[in-house]
Structures are given as C-alpha cells and as structure tokens.
Design an enzyme around this catalytic site. Sequence first.
Site, short mmCIF file in Angstrom:
data_model
loop_
_atom_site.label_atom_id
_atom_site.label_comp_id
_atom_site.label_asym_id
_atom_site.label_seq_id
_atom_site.Cartn_x
_atom_site.Cartn_y
_atom_site.Cartn_z
N TYR A 243 0.85 -1.19 0.00
CA TYR A 243 0.00 0.00 0.00
C TYR A 243 0.89 1.24 0.00
O TYR A 243 1.91 1.28 -0.65
CB TYR A 243 -0.95 -0.02 1.20
CG TYR A 243 -1.85 -1.23 1.24
CD1 TYR A 243 -2.65 -1.58 0.14
CD2 TYR A 243 -1.91 -2.04 2.36
CE1 TYR A 243 -3.49 -2.68 0.19
CE2 TYR A 243 -2.75 -3.15 2.41
CZ TYR A 243 -3.53 -3.47 1.32
OH TYR A 243 -4.34 -4.56 1.35
N VAL A 261 -6.08 -6.94 3.30
CA VAL A 261 -6.91 -6.44 4.41
C VAL A 261 -7.34 -7.50 5.40
O VAL A 261 -7.76 -7.17 6.50
CB VAL A 261 -8.20 -5.72 3.93
CG1 VAL A 261 -7.90 -4.38 3.34
CG2 VAL A 261 -9.01 -6.58 3.01
N1 GLU Z 1 -11.17 -7.58 -1.60
C1 GLU Z 1 -10.59 -6.43 -1.00
C2 GLU Z 1 -11.06 -5.17 -1.71
O1 GLU Z 1 -11.11 -5.13 -2.88
C3 GLU Z 1 -9.11 -6.55 -1.03
C4 GLU Z 1 -8.41 -5.33 -0.54
C5 GLU Z 1 -7.08 -5.60 0.06
O2 GLU Z 1 -6.80 -6.68 0.58
O3 GLU Z 1 -6.26 -4.66 0.01
O4 GLU Z 1 -11.41 -4.20 -1.12
#
Ligand code: GLU
Length: 404
Positions: A243, A261
């Site tokens: 991120y 997440v």
């Molecule tokens: N499925 C989650 C989303 O699209 C994954 C996000 C993540 O793990 O950063 O919000």
Amino acid sequence: MRTPVNDYLEEVRETCIAEGDQGAVADYIPELARVDPDRFAVALCTIDGTVYSVGDDEHRFTIQSLSKPFVYALALADRGLDKVLEHVGVEPSGDAFNEISLEDSGRPRNPMINIGAITTHGLAGPEDATPEQSMARIVQGLSGFAGRTLEVDEAVFESERQTADRNMSLAYMARAQGMLEDDPRDAVDGYTRQCSLIVDVRDLAVMAMTLAGGGRNPITDEQVVPPWVCRQVLSVMATCGMYDAAGDWMSSVGIPAKSGVSGGVLGSLPGQIGIGAFSPRLDAFGNSVRAVRACERLSNDMGLHLMQVPEVASHVLYDVVAPDDQGDGTREVKLQGTMHFAAAEVALRELEGVPEDDAPVVLDLSRVSSANRVGRRMLLEGVRRLKLDGHEVRVEDPNTVLDD
Ligand code: GLU
C-alpha cells in the site's frame, strides 16, 4: 536434534505479541470484522520446500489482496508483458488501495491497487475466455502456486459482493477509459471471488517461495509460471506491494512483499525464502501490525534485506601466483566464490593485466562454487582472448562451473 528454526520463529512471534495489540481489524467487508483479532501465525518456506510455521498456522483466512501478485503473474504468463502493460502500469500510486488511481493515459497505475487488480483479473486465461474460464484459470493457477487446491469462502464472497460499490465504480471507470475489456459487473464479481480464496500462512509461504524460486513450486515441482514473469511480479511487489507504506517497507524490511486487508503479508526473497504471516489487526496503511513486525525481525535477524551489499565481489581473487614464484613457470590466477557480473569483472581485470610473455596461464576455479550465465560467458571470453594473445591457458574447473 530438534531444529532451532521453529523455536526461533516462536520467539519472534512472542516478542511481536509482547509489543502490544495496536491496530484495528478491517470492517468494511462485514464478514472480515468477525475474525478473532488475536490470531497470529508465521511461516517460512525454503528453496527446497521445507516449511516451518508457528502460531495459528492451521487457521484459514481469505487471501484478499495477496491474490493480486499471483493473478498478475498468470495474466503475464497467459497474455505476455506487452499486452498486460497496455492495460496496467507499474508505477507506485501514492494513493490508497481503493482510489481511482489512473495515469494521464487512463491506465491504472499498477496491478497491486484495486483498479489495476480488477483490470488484471480479466487478463488471466486465453484471449477469448469467458468470466467463468478466467476464474477457473485463476483458481487453478493460484492452487499451482500453493501446491494444493484452493477453495472460495462463499460467506466472505457474498459479504464483500454486497458492499462492493466502490470496486464497482473503479471497474466502470477502468471500462470508461478503455482499459477493462470485460463487463464491469463480471470483473468485480470475479475479482471478489479471487480475493475470497482461502489460505493459511503455510500456503502463503509456499506461494511466496514459488515466486522467489523463479516460478517452480518447491514442493510439487510444478513450473507454475516462467522465470521472467517472477522477475516482473517481484519488481512490482517491491515498489507497490505494501500500500502506501511501500517505501518505508522496502527500506526497513527490504523484501518484495504484498499485504491484504484480512491481515496477511507475504514476502518473496528472490532465490532464498518465502515468508507468510497473518494477524488481523491493521495499521493506518492497511498492513497487519504484527505480521509487519514479524517480517522486520526476520529480515534483521537473518540478514534478508535485498539491498544488503553482498561481500563476494571484493573477495573474488583468492591468489595470484607469478611465474617467478612457481617451479613450473606458470602464472596462476585463483578465483573463489560465485561468478556473476561483478565477480567476473574483477577476474577479467586481473587477466587483462597478464603481461604478454610466454608463461602459461592457469585459471584455477576450484574454489568457485557456481557461475551464472553472465559470469560464465565473461570468464570463457577472458580465456579465449588470452589464447588469442598467444598464451597457453589451462582451466582447472573441478566443479564444472563453466559448463552450461
Ligand atoms: N477484496 C478487497 C477489496 O477489494 C481486497 C483489498 C485488500 O486486501 O487490500 O477491497
């Protein structure tokens, strides 16, 4: 003997727990908010497929964003680099993972943020793949990385799907920019399913090692994707995987990585090790607090930082024996270590200094353990040129490092 590796991992785990329970579980996907926040597991996979793990290592969770590098790998393998680059870039975004992060051309900035990952999802599988075929390819491909058949957590899938408005808007935006070929609803459905595949930390470590090992699963021996794909994926993980904390991570941990997440982090150190860690509480960037701590410890303790300067290049010349010191009138150049570009360059410089006399030259490689393609070619070229200069050259290569 009981291996100390697990004891060491246990000690790392306990230290990370003792440092406190900061952070908060992601709750924007309702089903994710129901997890036990105290779960914590760490696993390592070595290049020969040995897996060490401690803590809640049998606890399974949804892979979420950790699926992104692997689906990117499949897209690259199935469609080629040029095609994928037409749709998704490779630049860090500096934005949150769910931002509309597009270059001026309209291309999503990279495949590790949602808009890029949703676009990448449809690039897995053959050109004319239906959404079902793309998904089947992704399940099969990610299972290949893990070495076992992965399944979807339908409850998490449904829960995220019903709250996926933001991802839906990203998909429509990518479609409007001409980057997404599929119907946006299919793309988000598929992407959400891919995020709902269930893994444990041992799976993550094996998946990470498969990337770090050039695409070969160290347990099943399956070549899941070609080596060039891994180079591309690891590069993007190094710059965009954590991120908005990617720069901080690269300087403090120094391992290409991805976080998600649900609390997972995986790290792939090329040619060396795969790391999987899981703990649901996240920091402000969305990275698992305890998993990041564990990776920092592992990197520091075991010297895993990618930018740690290796010492080999300066110690390549083991000995140089002039003809005068040698009963048989030969000149010996003795090398040691691993022959890659920098090491072979040191050796070539020594050979360049060989005077144009008629003393035979012995190139002694008995202490050279291996050579890569470039190191091998450089040494062979050095030998060829010495011969062109009229020297008699003998190569002592008991480890056959100069053989292809
Ligand atoms: N499925 C989650 C989303 O699209 C994954 C996000 C993540 O793990 O950063 O919000």
